[in-house]
Scaffold this active site. Sequence first.
Site, PDB file in Angstrom:
ATOM      1  N   ASP A 107       0.842  -1.193   0.000  1.00 14.66           N
ATOM      2  CA  ASP A 107       0.000   0.000   0.000  1.00 14.66           C
ATOM      3  C   ASP A 107       0.884   1.252   0.000  1.00 14.66           C
ATOM      4  O   ASP A 107       2.044   1.202   0.437  1.00 14.66           O
ATOM      5  CB  ASP A 107      -0.895   0.037   1.250  1.00 14.66           C
ATOM      6  CG  ASP A 107      -1.876  -1.137   1.278  1.00 14.66           C
ATOM      7  OD1 ASP A 107      -2.166  -1.692   0.205  1.00 14.66           O
ATOM      8  OD2 ASP A 107      -2.337  -1.476   2.379  1.00 14.66           O
TER       9      ASP A 107
HETATM   10  N1  URA Z   1      -1.295  -6.000   3.809  1.00 13.76           N
HETATM   11  C1  URA Z   1      -1.799  -4.749   3.827  1.00 13.76           C
HETATM   12  O1  URA Z   1      -2.846  -4.484   4.414  1.00 13.76           O
HETATM   13  N2  URA Z   1      -1.104  -3.778   3.196  1.00 13.76           N
HETATM   14  C2  URA Z   1       0.068  -4.009   2.555  1.00 13.76           C
HETATM   15  O2  URA Z   1       0.660  -3.074   2.007  1.00 13.76           O
HETATM   16  C3  URA Z   1       0.573  -5.313   2.544  1.00 13.76           C
HETATM   17  C4  URA Z   1      -0.131  -6.297   3.182  1.00 13.76           C
END
Ligand code: URA
Length: 239
Positions: A107
Site C-alpha cells: 500500500d
Molecule cells: N497488507 C496490507 O494491508 N497492506 C500491505 O501493504 C501489505 C499487506
Amino acid sequence: MKDKIRLDKLLANSGFGTRKEIKKAVREGRVTVNGITVTDSSFHVHSGQDTVVFDGVVVEYREFVYLMLNKPAGYVSATVDPKQATVIELVPERFRHFELFPVGRLDKDTEGLLILTNDGKLAHELLAPKKHVPKTYFVKVNGRVSPGHGKRFAEGVILDDGYKTMPARLSIVHSGDVSEAEVTIHEGKYHQVKRMFAALGLPVVYLKRIAMGNLSLDESLAPGDVRELSTGELTLLRP
Ligand code: URA
C-alpha cells in the site's frame, strides 16, 4: 547454447545509451565483437559467449536485474501513475533501462521490502497463489494484542467480505495501548494485514514488510534506498 541477441539490443540492455545513440556509435566503428569491428547494429551475438567491446570497455551482459527496495511511505507500487509518485522513481538511473517492475504491491502508506525486477517468471512464481510464499510484516496497532489474537490468526480470520484467510502466524513484540507484532501470511489478498487486524478490532497504524520467502529486508538500507540482491539472497527468495 546461449541465445543470440541483436548487438544494439545487447548494448541498450547493458546501459550504453539509447538504441539511436548505439546505432550511431556502431556505425562509427566504436564496437568490436571478438576483436573485429562490427558496423551493423542488427548483427547478432551470442550473449554468453562473444566478447563485445564498446569504446574499449568490455560489455558485461545480463538480462535480468533484481533489486531490494526499502520502500518509504508515500509511493505507489506501480510503474506509472498519472498523479502519484511511483516506486520506480526511486530506482537509480543506471538501472532504468531494464524496465523494472515491483513484485506485488505494498500500500502507499506501507514501508519495507519490495523486490523490483524485470524477471517476469520469478515474479509470477513469487505471486502465484498456489506457491503460498510467506510474507512477514512488522505492525503497530491501536489496542492490546493478546495470545488469544494469535490463536485467531492461527485458525484463519474472517475478513469483511466473508473470506476466511489461511492460517497466519502472529508473534507479539509489545502489548500496550499501541501494540507491536510480527505477522506472517501466506497469501496476498487486498489490504490483507490491515483487514485481518481490523476483523479483530485492532486498527493498523503502521505497517512494514520485513521478509518475503526466506529473504529478509536489509535493515541497513535506509527508506528509499535500493540495492541489488546478492546471488545468495536471490536463492533465498526463489520459491
Ligand atoms: N497488507 C496490507 O494491508 N497492506 C500491505 O501493504 C501489505 C499487506
